[in-house]
Design a protein around this motif. Structure first.
Motif, short mmCIF file in Angstrom:
data_model
loop_
_atom_site.label_atom_id
_atom_site.label_comp_id
_atom_site.label_asym_id
_atom_site.label_seq_id
_atom_site.Cartn_x
_atom_site.Cartn_y
_atom_site.Cartn_z
N MET A 1 -40.04 -72.88 41.41
CA MET A 1 -39.08 -73.18 42.49
C MET A 1 -38.09 -74.28 42.11
O MET A 1 -38.36 -75.10 41.23
N GLY B 1 -37.25 -68.42 32.50
CA GLY B 1 -37.58 -69.76 32.99
C GLY B 1 -37.19 -70.80 31.95
O GLY B 1 -37.40 -70.61 30.76
N LYS B 2 -36.60 -71.92 32.44
CA LYS B 2 -36.10 -72.95 31.52
C LYS B 2 -36.96 -74.19 31.58
O LYS B 2 -37.25 -74.71 32.65
N GLY B 3 -37.35 -74.69 30.42
CA GLY B 3 -38.05 -75.96 30.36
C GLY B 3 -37.10 -77.05 29.89
O GLY B 3 -35.92 -76.79 29.65
N ARG B 4 -37.62 -78.27 29.75
CA ARG B 4 -36.80 -79.35 29.22
C ARG B 4 -36.46 -79.06 27.78
O ARG B 4 -37.17 -78.32 27.10
N GLY C 1 -44.47 -78.87 35.10
CA GLY C 1 -43.30 -79.47 34.47
C GLY C 1 -42.17 -79.57 35.49
O GLY C 1 -42.10 -78.78 36.43
N SER D 1 -33.81 -67.36 36.43
CA SER D 1 -34.34 -68.72 36.58
C SER D 1 -33.93 -69.21 37.97
O SER D 1 -32.78 -69.01 38.38
N THR D 2 -34.86 -69.86 38.66
CA THR D 2 -34.49 -70.39 39.99
C THR D 2 -33.42 -71.47 39.84
O THR D 2 -32.65 -71.71 40.77
N GLN E 1 -40.05 -65.49 36.84
CA GLN E 1 -38.75 -65.75 36.21
C GLN E 1 -38.75 -65.07 34.84
O GLN E 1 -39.73 -65.16 34.11
N TRP F 1 -39.77 -71.39 29.58
CA TRP F 1 -40.86 -71.75 30.49
C TRP F 1 -41.55 -70.48 30.97
O TRP F 1 -40.93 -69.61 31.57
N LYS G 1 -51.45 -79.53 30.27
CA LYS G 1 -50.31 -79.53 31.20
C LYS G 1 -50.48 -78.46 32.27
O LYS G 1 -50.77 -77.30 31.97
N ILE H 1 -39.25 -77.11 39.62
CA ILE H 1 -40.68 -77.43 39.50
C ILE H 1 -41.44 -76.17 39.09
O ILE H 1 -41.30 -75.12 39.73
#
Ligand code: BTN
Length: 327
Positions: A139, A121-124, A193, A94-95, A118, A129, A190, A212
């Motif tokens: 990024m 990748g991490k979302g909220r 995010g 994950s960045t 990624q 993600w 969407k 982002i």
């Protein structure tokens, strides 16, 4: 890192567009030998760049691989600080994680971490993600504003305004809108995010990590089944391939502008820009928080980015964090 010699060479070709550049010019300009220039051109060709040789004039760049590499981002940048230090990686977990490490090691204000894909990748709200290789913008920007931790959430709104304006300046066939707090939607789906994390002491922010994720060049079947009906990409809506390095640089250009404006003038001008692009304000919504479900009309955001909802009985409730459904 700042631009390497290879990237400096590439940047000159990108800026020259279709005009040839001679090996001698590059050697004199960059203070290295023609052999060294030739070696860098070889490496660039191995990476997928294609040069045409024009007799007695030099080389023209005629083909580029589809990458968000630093030289290409740099050729569109107008900033002083943001994106002047870029960590570009092909694959990362994950960045955000890389940015955490760099921030702890003292990375400068405006440092960019960007990757082609990624794996985690991490979302909220700890959601995963999806970060399809080479198709999106994945990024994290490290910024170091001199503000107390209580002001950190406002930078997410600053980022949303920067992204929505960057998209509007590049894409002309649709209108993106911001869904509170920080999603960017096109026609209800969407495309972007934002995840902001913070390193802080009790009374001041040490660094904000603005993550982002933008669906740029996916086609509908690039999305996994669970996202097919709720996600879209800029390319699907614009019906054209998106120049990802240009998009990244345009976001950084707006982001530096708005972060500096926020520090100078406070939240008022940003709030106005946010409301101008909001698809939430004025709508009937359902907000699901950890504790309750609130239904009413979204009437505005406060100085702290809190969403104000007016209930049927006239009462106004403030929501700090929730999932929003527009009715
Ligand atoms: C959301 O849940 O809407 C926020 C998504 C944020 C995704 C971006 S992609 C780049 C950065 N790295 C991550 O792991 N997450 C953020």
């Amino acid at each position: 890192m700042n631009l390497t010699m290879k990237d400096e060479i590439l940047k000159r070709f990108l800026l020259a567009k279709d005009n040839p550049i001679s090996g001698q010019f590059l050697a004199d300009d960059l203070g290295i030998s023609r052999t060294a220039i030739w070696k860098h051109l070889q490496t660039l060709q191995e990476e997928g760049y294609v040069f045409e040789t024009i007799k007695k004039k030099g080389y023209v760049l005629v083909g580029k691989p589809d990458k968000v590499d630093p030289a290409r981002i740099n050729s569109f940048l107008t900033t002083e600080r943001f994106g002047r230090n870029i960590h570009y990686l092909d694959e990362v977990t994950s960045t955000q994680s890389i940015a955490h490490e760099l921030a702890r090691e003292g990375a400068v204000d405006g440092t960019l971490v960007i990757a082609e894909t990624q794996t985690k990748g991490k979302g909220r709200m700890a959601r995963p993600w999806e970060s399809t290789k080479g198709k999106g913008v994945w990024m994290t920007i490290i910024i170091r504003p001199d503000v107390p931790p209580s002001q950190a959430p406002q930078f997410t709104l600053v980022a949303a305004v920067a992204i929505v304006n960057a998209i509007k300046s590049i894409c002309k066939n649709f209108m993106p809108s911001i869904k509170w707090p920080n999603d960017i939607l096109i026609n209800g789906r969407k495309c972007t995010g934002i995840l902001t994390e913070m390193l802080a002491e009790m009374d001041r922010v040490d660094a904000l990590l603005i993550g982002i994720g933008i669906n740029a060049n996916q086609q509908q079947d690039d999305f996994p089944p669970d996202l097919q009906t709720i996600a879209t990409s800029l390319s699907i809506e614009e019906k054209e391939e998106i120049n990802r390095p240009q998009l990244v640089a345009t976001i950084l250009n707006y982001l530096e502008l708005y972060c500096d404006q926020y520090i100078r003038e406070g939240f008022k001008p940003i709030k106005a820009l946010w409301e101008e692009s909001s698809g939430t304000i004025g709508k009937q919504i359902k907000a699901t928080t950890l504790r309750e479900v609130i239904e009413g009309k979204a009437i505005g955001i406060t100085e702290n980015g809190v969403l104000e909802i007016q209930l049927e009985n006239g009462e106004i409730k403030g929501v700090y964090s929730a999932d929003i459904e527009i009715m």
